[in-house]
Write an enzyme that holds these catalytic residues in place. Structure first.
Site, mmCIF file in Angstrom:
data_model
loop_
_atom_site.group_PDB
_atom_site.id
_atom_site.type_symbol
_atom_site.label_atom_id
_atom_site.label_comp_id
_atom_site.label_asym_id
_atom_site.label_seq_id
_atom_site.Cartn_x
_atom_site.Cartn_y
_atom_site.Cartn_z
ATOM 1 N N SER A 148 0.817 -1.211 0.000
ATOM 2 C CA SER A 148 0.000 0.000 0.000
ATOM 3 C C SER A 148 0.854 1.265 0.000
ATOM 4 O O SER A 148 0.553 2.239 -0.689
ATOM 5 C CB SER A 148 -0.889 0.026 1.244
ATOM 6 N N GLY A 181 1.669 -10.996 -10.565
ATOM 7 C CA GLY A 181 0.989 -11.933 -11.470
ATOM 8 C C GLY A 181 1.735 -12.054 -12.785
ATOM 9 O O GLY A 181 1.944 -11.063 -13.477
ATOM 10 N N ARG A 312 -35.454 -25.747 -6.347
ATOM 11 C CA ARG A 312 -35.305 -26.372 -5.028
ATOM 12 C C ARG A 312 -36.618 -26.241 -4.270
ATOM 13 O O ARG A 312 -37.196 -25.150 -4.204
ATOM 14 C CB ARG A 312 -34.188 -25.668 -4.254
ATOM 15 N N GLY A 411 -26.835 -26.550 1.530
ATOM 16 C CA GLY A 411 -25.704 -27.486 1.505
ATOM 17 C C GLY A 411 -25.091 -27.608 0.121
ATOM 18 O O GLY A 411 -23.868 -27.531 -0.036
ATOM 19 N N THR A 432 -8.503 -6.659 -2.101
ATOM 20 C CA THR A 432 -7.148 -6.333 -1.640
ATOM 21 C C THR A 432 -6.286 -5.742 -2.755
ATOM 22 O O THR A 432 -5.616 -4.726 -2.563
ATOM 23 C CB THR A 432 -6.477 -7.617 -1.091
ATOM 24 N N GLU A 434 -5.157 -3.948 -6.385
ATOM 25 C CA GLU A 434 -5.494 -2.615 -6.936
ATOM 26 C C GLU A 434 -5.866 -1.661 -5.809
ATOM 27 O O GLU A 434 -6.743 -0.804 -5.973
ATOM 28 C CB GLU A 434 -6.645 -2.685 -7.956
ATOM 29 N N ASP A 436 -5.900 -1.846 -1.348
ATOM 30 C CA ASP A 436 -6.699 -2.448 -0.280
ATOM 31 C C ASP A 436 -7.974 -1.609 -0.073
ATOM 32 O O ASP A 436 -7.923 -0.377 -0.030
ATOM 33 C CB ASP A 436 -5.844 -2.459 0.994
HETATM 34 C C1 LIG Z 1 -4.312 -12.140 -5.832
HETATM 35 C C2 LIG Z 1 -3.389 -10.969 -5.764
HETATM 36 C C3 LIG Z 1 -2.747 -10.538 -6.911
HETATM 37 C C4 LIG Z 1 -1.849 -9.465 -6.857
HETATM 38 N N1 LIG Z 1 -1.186 -9.087 -8.001
HETATM 39 C C5 LIG Z 1 -0.259 -8.094 -7.924
HETATM 40 C C6 LIG Z 1 0.510 -7.730 -9.085
HETATM 41 O O1 LIG Z 1 0.357 -8.304 -10.170
HETATM 42 N N2 LIG Z 1 1.432 -6.734 -8.956
HETATM 43 C C7 LIG Z 1 1.627 -6.078 -7.779
HETATM 44 O O2 LIG Z 1 2.451 -5.171 -7.737
HETATM 45 N N3 LIG Z 1 0.926 -6.405 -6.672
HETATM 46 C C8 LIG Z 1 -0.005 -7.396 -6.710
HETATM 47 N N4 LIG Z 1 -0.721 -7.736 -5.587
HETATM 48 C C9 LIG Z 1 -0.458 -7.037 -4.331
HETATM 49 C C10 LIG Z 1 -1.571 -6.101 -3.941
HETATM 50 O O3 LIG Z 1 -1.705 -5.045 -4.854
HETATM 51 C C11 LIG Z 1 -1.331 -5.598 -2.517
HETATM 52 O O4 LIG Z 1 -1.269 -6.740 -1.695
HETATM 53 C C12 LIG Z 1 -2.408 -4.662 -2.084
HETATM 54 O O5 LIG Z 1 -2.268 -3.428 -2.730
HETATM 55 C C13 LIG Z 1 -2.448 -4.461 -0.569
HETATM 56 O O6 LIG Z 1 -1.240 -3.989 -0.100
HETATM 57 P P1 LIG Z 1 -0.466 -4.705 1.095
HETATM 58 O O7 LIG Z 1 -0.312 -6.123 0.761
HETATM 59 O O8 LIG Z 1 0.739 -3.883 1.330
HETATM 60 O O9 LIG Z 1 -1.440 -4.610 2.312
HETATM 61 P P2 LIG Z 1 -1.172 -3.798 3.649
HETATM 62 O O10 LIG Z 1 -1.183 -2.352 3.319
HETATM 63 O O11 LIG Z 1 0.010 -4.330 4.359
HETATM 64 O O12 LIG Z 1 -2.474 -4.154 4.442
HETATM 65 C C14 LIG Z 1 -2.511 -4.934 5.634
HETATM 66 C C15 LIG Z 1 -3.682 -4.450 6.488
HETATM 67 O O13 LIG Z 1 -3.378 -3.164 6.973
HETATM 68 C C16 LIG Z 1 -4.407 -2.259 6.711
HETATM 69 N N5 LIG Z 1 -3.799 -0.955 6.469
HETATM 70 C C17 LIG Z 1 -2.650 -0.693 5.778
HETATM 71 N N6 LIG Z 1 -2.414 0.616 5.769
HETATM 72 C C18 LIG Z 1 -3.396 1.208 6.464
HETATM 73 C C19 LIG Z 1 -3.710 2.555 6.802
HETATM 74 N N7 LIG Z 1 -2.957 3.564 6.385
HETATM 75 N N8 LIG Z 1 -4.815 2.787 7.502
HETATM 76 C C20 LIG Z 1 -5.613 1.782 7.897
HETATM 77 N N9 LIG Z 1 -5.381 0.501 7.614
HETATM 78 C C21 LIG Z 1 -4.280 0.207 6.914
HETATM 79 C C22 LIG Z 1 -5.112 -2.830 5.479
HETATM 80 O O14 LIG Z 1 -6.463 -2.423 5.416
HETATM 81 C C23 LIG Z 1 -4.980 -4.322 5.724
HETATM 82 O O15 LIG Z 1 -6.032 -4.757 6.541
HETATM 83 C C24 LIG Z 1 -1.614 -8.798 -5.627
HETATM 84 C C25 LIG Z 1 -2.283 -9.227 -4.477
HETATM 85 C C26 LIG Z 1 -3.153 -10.296 -4.533
HETATM 86 C C27 LIG Z 1 -3.834 -10.748 -3.269
#
Ligand SMILES: Cc1cc2nc3c(=O)[nH]c(=O)nc-3n(C[C@H](O)[C@H](O)[C@H](O)COP(=O)(O)OP(=O)(O)OC[C@H]3O[C@@H](n4cnc5c(N)ncnc54)[C@H](O)[C@@H]3O)c2cc1C
Length: 687
Positions: A148, A181, A312, A411, A432, A434, A436
């Site tokens: 993020s 990805g 059903r 079920g 999550t 694009e 969170d």
């Molecule tokens: C299936 C999948 C495919 C993906 N594909 C790609 C890809 O192709 N390329 C790529 O670059 N990334 C990819 N990602 C990564 C994805 O974009 C990130 O995981 C996502 O943007 C969330 O960021 P994070 O993992 O750092 O979450 P974090 O920011 O670490 O979130 C953890 C928790 O903390 C909370 N949080 C974080 N900051 C704050 C705040 N400031 N205030 C309040 N709450 C907060 C969040 O709500 C969450 O509950 C992919 C992820 C998934 C699951």
């Protein structure tokens, strides 16, 4: 007694009750007959190819699934080129395939990022190669330690003036790119977000085209450690090899930095972009596409559960809709239970609203890009904030909706063969990736805070979707404002509904602004203390525009001056209006506290609102099957034993269970090894 033979009759009977033209409704949803025909043509193209057959998917392990994903990706690329398909057609192919493939980010992010952030020369160099799949790309932003928070990415790109190169380095263990990805096995290139460093100065995250694997033998280049991050939750994304990469002082040419907005010259001079948020275009695109995808997902989920719940039968309870016209001795169709209707029909209405929102969001994006191409950034902030708020809200309701559809089916809903299990696993991470969904809501909140300031100083400059803020300028009048509903029917007036949503948004945004000001303004306040309110206002705003856009799309559909593709017949309009009312009023109902805490609604209004929702739900009942048929999802796409168009749910579920590999043997594997010794532990038994 349940009768399998009854299934087909029940669904056919339900269809006879539809009192609008389904083709007409489908055309409205997809923006005209030509689009519907093209979508059908594309889905059929995919359905005819054996590589896209879905029958053995539940039994593939991750390794086999990735190999299949690569094979499917390759064929997808070939079909796109053979048929010269455009981006929308590509999206439809992906919809028809219904799985996340290694190649998706190539078309979904790699190409759009280069197109939006590359200079003309860079576009000319990379895009033709990418379009012919001579290179295959992915989008690498997230790291092990950060996702993020883009500003804290630890991958660096340091300018080496002597050789005119960038040195890409994973400066720490947590700098490893993660979740990417397509990176795990298939891609040859990545657009990588890395901190740009020149002469020790950090200019923040920028985008670089980074070759990952050799175009001769697909081996990773020296200096790059790359691989797959392993299986994912709920068995989802198993054909996608989300990958990791670590860079060890890996060199790429200076021209590989994307330089449409920020630039670095041969002698290391950095030119900053004319506007800090110009690079947001590609993010807006990805989020806008997601809104339409959510419409397609939720409409599929509701199609499956509506059809199954129609066939059903459970208990013999009287309901208002007992199907005495078929056979009074049969048990009650569960779709006739008001509790079931109350859970299901608002989601059908939501699906229709999502279709409308997907269309408008895409138009907003196109408008933004047209403006940006001529240097006009007027709509950038609004479109960025709107797409963020909608992405968060729409992906939230679609994932929750898919799960509710599973529960609705009891079920059998938990069987893989519903077609929902696989979909659910694909849809949940949209909350999550694009951005969170919780973090993202801060974008709309920040934007609205600025708009509140503008409303209070230069009201004429407030942007179109924030105009509601003006009503809060006169504090006394606003505090005393009350909902205008007197009679229950007043709830059915879209202008009343919109006024209700506008009032809530104006109040929440103003309260947030006042709270920030009271804490000393944006600089002094502890921003995270306000994040719960950010989430509330962002989702409230998203709900408001969803209601607005659905209402507008129906008004357009009724207007004889609208272009033909967007018009609908009076019968279709009638039912669309019911859906729009249900969508708006149900959304209010499930957020009722927001409208009562400032006494905007009185108790009588709350009660009449609930009564209206109940009566609207009832009024949809005869149309439910027709409404989901209008989504036009063919059986190949639904891949559902319970939701197939012929209604033969029990027979299909039985047939599917027979394909379970365990059933190929009369005595299961493990009998001799485990079961027999246990049974015989105390000697032979004769019974
Ligand atoms: C299936 C999948 C495919 C993906 N594909 C790609 C890809 O192709 N390329 C790529 O670059 N990334 C990819 N990602 C990564 C994805 O974009 C990130 O995981 C996502 O943007 C969330 O960021 P994070 O993992 O750092 O979450 P974090 O920011 O670490 O979130 C953890 C928790 O903390 C909370 N949080 C974080 N900051 C704050 C705040 N400031 N205030 C309040 N709450 C907060 C969040 O709500 C969450 O509950 C992919 C992820 C998934 C699951």
């Amino acid at each position: 007694m349940a009768q399998a033979s009854q299934n087909k009759k029940d669904l056919a009977q339900a269809r006879t009750k539809t009192n609008f033209d389904i083709t007409d409704m489908t055309n409205y949803l997809y923006g005209g007959a030509a689009n519907v025909e093209q979508r059908r043509y594309i889905i059929d193209l995919i359905a005819r190819e054996p590589i896209f057959n879905k029958d053995d998917w539940p039994w593939l392990n991750h390794t086999d699934a990735v190999k299949r994903g690569i094979a499917m990706s390759t064929r997808l690329a070939e079909i796109k080129m053979e048929h010269e398909l455009n981006d929308l057609d590509f999206a439809t192919m992906v919809e028809a395939i219904d799985d996340t493939l290694p190649i998706l980010l190539h078309n979904g992010a790699f190409i759009p990022v280069i197109n939006s952030q590359g200079s003309d020369e860079q576009i000319e160099k990379w895009i033709p190669l990418a379009e012919k799949y001579q290179i295959i790309g992915c989008y690498a932003q997230t790291e092990l330690g950060h996702g993020s928070n883009l500003s804290q990415l630890e991958t660096t790109a340091t300018f080496v003036q002597d050789t005119d190169e960038w040195e890409i380095n994973s400066t720490t263990f947590t700098a490893a790119k993660w979740w990417i990805g397509g990176l795990g096995a298939m891609c040859t290139h990545a657009v990588v977000q890395a901190k740009l460093i020149i002469a020790g100065k950090d200019y923040g995250a920028h985008v670089f085209v980074v070759p990952i694997r050799s175009l001769d033998n697909h081996k990773p280049f020296p200096g790059i450690q790359v691989g797959d991050i392993g299986p994912k939750a709920y068995g989802g994304f198993n054909k996608m090899e989300n990958g990791f990469a670590r860079f060890n002082k890996y060199r790429i040419p200076r021209e590989n930095m994307l330089m449409r907005f920020s630039k670095v010259s041969r002698d290391g001079v950095y030119t900053k972009p004319p506007h800090a948020k110009l690079s947001y275009g590609s993010m807006v695109l990805l989020r806008s596409v997601l809104i339409r995808q959510m419409a397609l997902y939720l409409s599929r989920a509701t199609t499956i559960s509506t059809r199954y719940l129609t066939v059903r039968r459970q208990f013999n309870n009287p309901t208002k809709r007992n199907d005495a016209d078929i056979n009074p001795s049969l048990e009650t169709q569960v779709i006739n239970y008001p509790m079931v209707q109350n859970r299901l029909f608002p989601m059908i209405a939501q699906s229709y609203a999502l279709f409308a929102a997907g269309t408008v969001m895409m138009e907003m994006y196109i408008g933004l890009m047209t403006g940006l191409s001529s240097g006009n950034i007027d709509t950038l902030a609004e479109v960025h904030a709107t797409s963020s708020a909608l992405k968060s809200y729409c992906t939230t309701i679609a994932a929750a909706g898919a799960e509710e559809c599973r529960k609705l089916m009891g079920g059998h809903g938990y069987s893989y063969f519903t077609g929902l299990a696989h979909m659910f696993a694909s849809i949940v991470p949209s909350n999550t990736y694009e951005g969170d969904n919780y973090v993202l809501t801060q974008q709309m909140a920040r934007y609205l805070l600025k708009e509140v300031k503008i409303a209070r100083t230069i009201p004429d400059k407030v942007t179109p979707y924030s105009k509601y803020l003006l009503q809060a300028l006169n504090k006394e009048a606003f505090v005393n404002a009350r909902c205008s509903v007197i009679k229950a029917e007043d709830w059915l007036n879209p202008d009343v509904q919109l006024a209700v949503f506008e009032h809530r948004c104006a109040r929440l945004a103003t309260e947030l602004s006042d709270a920030v000001d009271a804490a000393g303004g944006m600089e002094a306040t502890t921003w995270s203390d306000h994040n719960i309110e950010c989430y509330r206002i962002s989702h409230a705003h998203a709900q408001y525009v969803m209601v607005l856009w659905f209402v507008q799309s129906i008004r357009d559909a009724r207007n004889p001056e609208t272009e033909e593709e967007r018009r609908a017949s009076p019968e279709a309009i009638l039912i669309l209006e019911r859906l729009s009312n249900l969508h708006a009023l149900h959304t209010i109902q499930i957020n009722l506290a927001d409208f009562t805490e400032d006494a905007y609604f009185n108790p009588a209004q709350c009660q009449s609102l609930r009564a209206q929702v109940k009566s609207l739900v009832e009024s949809i009942a005869d149309q439910a099957v027709g409404l989901v048929d209008a989504f036009d999802h063919p059986d190949f796409l639904l891949a559902s034993a319970l939701g197939a168009s012929d209604g033969e749910a029990y027979q299909r579920l039985w047939d599917k269970a027979q394909t379970e590999p365990l059933n190929r043997r009369e005595v299961c594997d493990g009998y001799e090894e485990y079961i027999r010794p246990l049974l015989k532990k105390h000697g032979e038994l004769k019974l």
